[in-house]
Design a protein around this motif. Structure first.
Motif, short mmCIF file in Angstrom:
data_model
loop_
_atom_site.label_atom_id
_atom_site.label_comp_id
_atom_site.label_asym_id
_atom_site.label_seq_id
_atom_site.Cartn_x
_atom_site.Cartn_y
_atom_site.Cartn_z
N ARG A 261 -2.55 -11.27 2.64
CA ARG A 261 -3.37 -10.53 1.68
C ARG A 261 -4.86 -10.79 1.88
N SER A 262 -5.20 -12.01 2.35
CA SER A 262 -6.62 -12.35 2.43
C SER A 262 -7.31 -11.70 3.61
N VAL A 263 -6.55 -11.37 4.66
CA VAL A 263 -7.15 -10.71 5.81
C VAL A 263 -7.12 -9.22 5.55
N ASN A 264 -8.29 -8.59 5.66
CA ASN A 264 -8.35 -7.17 5.34
C ASN A 264 -7.63 -6.30 6.35
N SER A 265 -7.22 -5.10 5.93
CA SER A 265 -6.49 -4.24 6.85
C SER A 265 -7.36 -3.88 8.05
N PHE B 4 0.92 -1.45 12.67
CA PHE B 4 1.15 -2.88 12.48
C PHE B 4 0.14 -3.47 11.50
N ALA B 5 -1.11 -2.99 11.57
CA ALA B 5 -2.12 -3.50 10.64
C ALA B 5 -1.71 -3.20 9.20
N ILE B 6 -1.28 -1.95 8.97
CA ILE B 6 -0.85 -1.57 7.63
C ILE B 6 0.32 -2.43 7.19
N ALA B 7 1.28 -2.64 8.10
CA ALA B 7 2.48 -3.40 7.75
C ALA B 7 2.12 -4.83 7.38
N LEU B 8 1.32 -5.48 8.23
CA LEU B 8 1.05 -6.90 7.99
C LEU B 8 0.16 -7.12 6.77
N ARG B 9 -0.70 -6.14 6.48
CA ARG B 9 -1.52 -6.25 5.28
C ARG B 9 -0.66 -6.08 4.03
N SER B 10 0.34 -5.17 4.11
CA SER B 10 1.16 -4.88 2.93
C SER B 10 2.15 -5.98 2.62
N GLY C 265 -6.68 5.71 6.37
CA GLY C 265 -7.71 6.67 6.71
C GLY C 265 -8.92 6.06 7.41
N VAL C 266 -9.19 4.78 7.15
CA VAL C 266 -10.40 4.18 7.71
C VAL C 266 -10.12 3.30 8.92
N LEU C 267 -8.85 3.07 9.24
CA LEU C 267 -8.55 2.14 10.34
C LEU C 267 -9.09 2.64 11.67
N GLY C 268 -9.25 3.96 11.79
CA GLY C 268 -9.75 4.52 13.03
C GLY C 268 -11.15 4.04 13.39
N ALA D 292 -8.07 2.10 15.60
CA ALA D 292 -6.63 2.02 15.37
C ALA D 292 -6.00 3.37 15.02
N GLY D 293 -6.54 4.46 15.50
CA GLY D 293 -5.88 5.75 15.35
C GLY D 293 -6.07 6.38 13.98
N GLY D 294 -5.64 7.63 13.89
CA GLY D 294 -5.70 8.34 12.62
C GLY D 294 -7.00 9.11 12.43
N ILE D 295 -7.18 9.57 11.20
CA ILE D 295 -8.31 10.43 10.90
C ILE D 295 -9.63 9.68 10.98
N GLY D 296 -9.58 8.35 10.86
CA GLY D 296 -10.79 7.54 10.96
C GLY D 296 -11.47 7.69 12.31
N VAL D 297 -10.70 7.94 13.37
CA VAL D 297 -11.28 8.14 14.69
C VAL D 297 -12.17 9.38 14.69
N VAL D 298 -11.63 10.47 14.08
CA VAL D 298 -12.39 11.71 13.99
C VAL D 298 -13.67 11.46 13.19
N LEU D 299 -13.54 10.72 12.09
CA LEU D 299 -14.69 10.41 11.24
C LEU D 299 -15.75 9.65 12.02
#
Lengths: 271, 266
Positions: free
Chosen positions: A127-131, A151-157, A219-222, A226-233
Motif C-alpha cells: 500500500r505504501s508504494v504508489n501505483s 502487474f502494477a495495478i495488481a501489486l498496489r491493490s 489511466g495515469v500509468l502510461g 506502462a501502457g493504456g490511455i496515459g501513453v496517449v496523454l
C-alpha cells in the motif's frame, strides 16, 4: 466559602479529559502549528509563479479549445480499451493474491505470530508504494507496455484488498467455525465452509470498490510507460497538442464516471 | 449406519457451485485470455520477465547509503508538501462540505458544492499535477495545489455526508434561541462531526504523504523527483533506499496516529 461548600457537596468532579490527555491535546495543536510554520518557511515556492498562475491556467484552457474530437478513433479508443483491460485483469490478479495473504494476516485463522507479521509487512509495503512507482518497477522488468501496468495495478491493490479481507476474517462470528471444529473438520474445510460464506459479501464489495479505484489509477500509468490511455496523454502533452489533451481528459472523466455508476448499480442490485 | 434417503437428497452437495456461478467463472476466464491476447502477453514474455525480475532485485542490493543528503532533501520537501496541502485542503473543505450538505444549504448552493466535489474527485492527483506543472512551473507549488484539489474532493465529500447524518435536534434548539448561522454551525454542527473530521484529516494526511511521492514523478516536487531521477540513471540500489525510507515513514506515521487516537479515545 459558599464555593467551597458547593464543591464539597459534589465530590465527583466530571472532566472530559485527564490532565495528561489535555496536555497531549495542546501538544498536538502546537505540533500542527509548528509543522505548518516550518513548511511555509522552508518550501521553495516562487511568488512570481503564483501571481502568474491564473493567467497561465487561462492560457492553457484556451489552447484546449476546441477539442480535437477526430483524434478519438483509433488512438484514444485503443488506449482506453488497454486501460480497462489493465484495471480489470489487475484487480482479478490482486484478488487471487490477496486471499491467501488475508488468511495469513488474520490472527484467529493463522495462529503463528510470525506469519501474521510477515503478511502484515507485505500488505503495508504494497500500500505504501504508489501505483506509479510500482509501474516504474515493472516497466524495468517487463519493458514498457500494458503487462507492466497490469502487474502494477495488481501489486498496489493487494495491500488494500488483503487488509480488508484480513479484517473481515477477524470479525467473523465464531459460532459456525466452532461447530465445524467440533465435527473434526480440517483447516481447509473450516475456511471453505465456515469463513468463506460469511466474508463473501465483504469480498465482492471490496472487489467492486477496488475495480473502481483501479480504473482511475490505470489511466495515469502510461506516464511512466506502462501502457493504456496515459501513453496517449503523455505524447499529446509532450507535443503541446492541447486540444488532444482535452479529448483524453474528457475520455478519462467519462470512463471514471461510468465506472462509478456501474459499480453503484451492481452494489444496489446484488449486494 | 446408512443415512436415510430424505437426509441426503440425490446428488446434492452443500455449498456446491451452481450453473450460473460456473458460467460466470468461465466468462471471466474467457475474458482474461482474450484480454491478455490483445495486450500481446505471452508465456514466453512472462518467463523472460521472471529472469529480469531476479536480475533487477539483484541490482537493488546492497542499498545505496551514501546519498543521505539528497534523500533527506527530498523527504523533507515531500513532508512539507503533504502538511501544507492537508492544511489548506482541510480549511477549504469546511465551507465546501457545509455547502454540499442537504440539511444545511439550499438546493442551488448544494448543486455548486456537489459539482465542485465531483470535479475534484474525478481529477487524479497525477493528472492535476501535470496541469498545475504546466500552469505554475516545476516545483513544490504544483504538488501542493494538486494535492489540495484531491483533499477537497475526498474530505469535502465525506464531511458533507457526515453533516447530512447529524441529529437535527440540537440545531433546532440553537436556532430557537435566535442564534446566527455561524453560531449554529459552531455549536450545533461541528461538535457532532468533529471526531469524524479528525479521522478524515489524519487519513488524508497519510494519503497525501503517499501521493506526494507520486506527484514528484511529473515534476511537482518532493521525493518522487529524486526517485524518478535515480530510476532514469539506473541506480536501482538508491531506488531501493528511497522506497524503504518512504515505507518506514508511512508505517511510523500510522503507528503514531494510532497511539495518539488510542490515548485520546477519538
Amino acid at each position: 466559602m459558599s464555593e467551597l461548600a458547593a464543591t464539597s457537596s459534589t465530590p465527583v468532579q466530571w472532566e472530559r479529559f485527564t490532565p495528561g490527555q489535555r496536555l497531549l491535546r495542546y501538544g498536538l495543536w502546537l505540533f500542527c502549528i509548528w509543522a505548518i510554520a516550518q513548511s511555509v518557511r522552508h518550501i521553495e515556492v516562487i511568488p512570481e509563479f503564483l501571481y502568474d498562475a491564473p493567467e497561465q491556467m487561462a492560457d492553457m484552457l484556451g489552447r484546449m479549445w476546441p477539442v480535437d474530437w477526430a483524434y478519438y478513433q483509433p488512438d484514444v479508443h485503443q488506449g482506453l480499451m488497454e486501460t480497462l483491460h489493465m484495471a480489470t485483469l489487475g484487480t482479478v490478479l490482486s484478488l487471487g493474491l490477496a486471499l491467501p495473504l488475508g488468511v495469513m494476516v488474520a490472527p484467529n485463522v493463522t495462529k503463528s505470530r510470525l506469519l501474521n507479521m510477515i503478511a502484515r509487512v507485505i500488505l503495508v509495503s504494497s500500500r505504501s508504494v504508489n501505483s506509479l512507482v510500482w509501474a516504474m518497477l515493472f516497466v524495468a522488468i517487463f519493458g514498457p507496455g500494458p503487462l507492466a501496468g497490469m502487474f502494477a495495478i495488481a501489486l498496489r491493490s493487494v495491500g488494500f484488498v488483503g487488509k480488508l479481507m484480513g479484517e473481515a476474517l477477524e470479525q467473523t462470528p465464531q459460532g459456525s467455525i466452532e461447530a465445524l471444529q467440533a465435527t473434526g473438520a480440517g483447516k481447509f474445510a473450516q475456511l471453505w465452509y465456515g469463513y468463506w460464506p460469511q466474508i463473501k459479501p465483504a469480498f465482492w464489495s471490496v472487489a467492486l470498490l477496488r475495480w473502481d479505484i483501479n480504473v482511475r489509477e490505470s489511466g495515469v500509468l502510461g506516464l511512466v510507460g506502462a501502457g493504456g490511455i496515459g501513453v496517449v496523454l503523455n505524447t499529446s502533452i509532450d507535443l503541446f497538442q492541447w486540444d488532444r489533451v482535452a479529448l483524453v481528459l474528457i475520455t478519462i472523466f467519462t470512463v471514471v464516471a461510468l465506472a462509478e455508476i456501474v459499480v453503484l448499480q451492481i452494489r444496489k442490485r446484488v449486494l | 449406519m446408512t443415512p436415510t434417503p430424505s437426509a441426503t437428497p440425490a446428488g446434492r452437495k452443500a455449498f456446491g457451485w451452481s450453473w450460473s456461478q460456473k458460467a460466470m467463472l468461465a466468462l471471466l476466464l474467457g475474458y482474461a485470455i482474450w484480454a491478455l491476447s490483445t495486450m500481446g502477453v505471452s508465456a514466453e514474455r512472462l518467463g523472460s520477465g521472471g529472469a529480469a525480475a531476479a536480475r533487477f532485485l539483484g541490482l537493488m542490493f546492497p542499498p545505496e547509503l551514501g546519498k543521505m543528503d539528497e534523500l533527506w532533501q527530498g523527504i523533507k520537501e515531500t513532508m512539507q508538501i503533504a502538511v501544507l496541502a492537508t492544511a489548506i485542503g482541510i480549511v477549504l473543505s469546511l465551507p465546501v462540505g457545509l455547502m454540499s450538505a442537504s440539511n444545511m444549504a439550499p438546493a442551488p448552493l448544494r448543486a455548486v458544492g456537489r459539482t465542485l466535489i465531483a470535479v475534484c474527485r474525478a481529477l487524479h492527483p497525477v493528472i492535476s499535477a501535470i496541469l498545475f506543472v504546466k500552469a505554475v512551473g516545476f516545483g513544490p507549488l504544483a504538488g501542493i495545489l494538486s494535492l489540495v484539489v484531491a483533499t477537497v474532493g475526498f474530505v469535502g465529500k465525506l464531511f458533507a455526508d457526515a453533516i447530512e447524518e447529524i441529529s437535527p435536534k440540537p440545531i433546532e434548539a440553537i436556532r430557537a434561541t435566535g442564534a446566527s448561522f455561524m453560531n449554529v454551525v459552531l455549536f450545533g454542527v461541528l461538535p457532532q462531526v468533529i471526531s469524524r473530521f479528525v479521522g478524515f484529516t489524519t487519513y488524508q494526511l497519510d494519503s497525501n504523504l503517499r501521493n506526494s511521492t507520486m506527484v514528484g514523478i511529473v515534476g511537482a516536487g518532493g521525493i518522487g523527483g529524486v526517485l524518478f531521477a535515480a530510476f532514469l540513471r539506473y541506480e536501482y540500489n538508491f531506488v531501493f533506499t528511497i522506497l524503504a525510507t518512504v515505507i518506514a515513514i508511512i508505517v511510523a506515521g500510522e503507528l503514531v496516529v494510532n497511539a495518539v487516537r488510542k490515548a485520546l479515545h477519538v
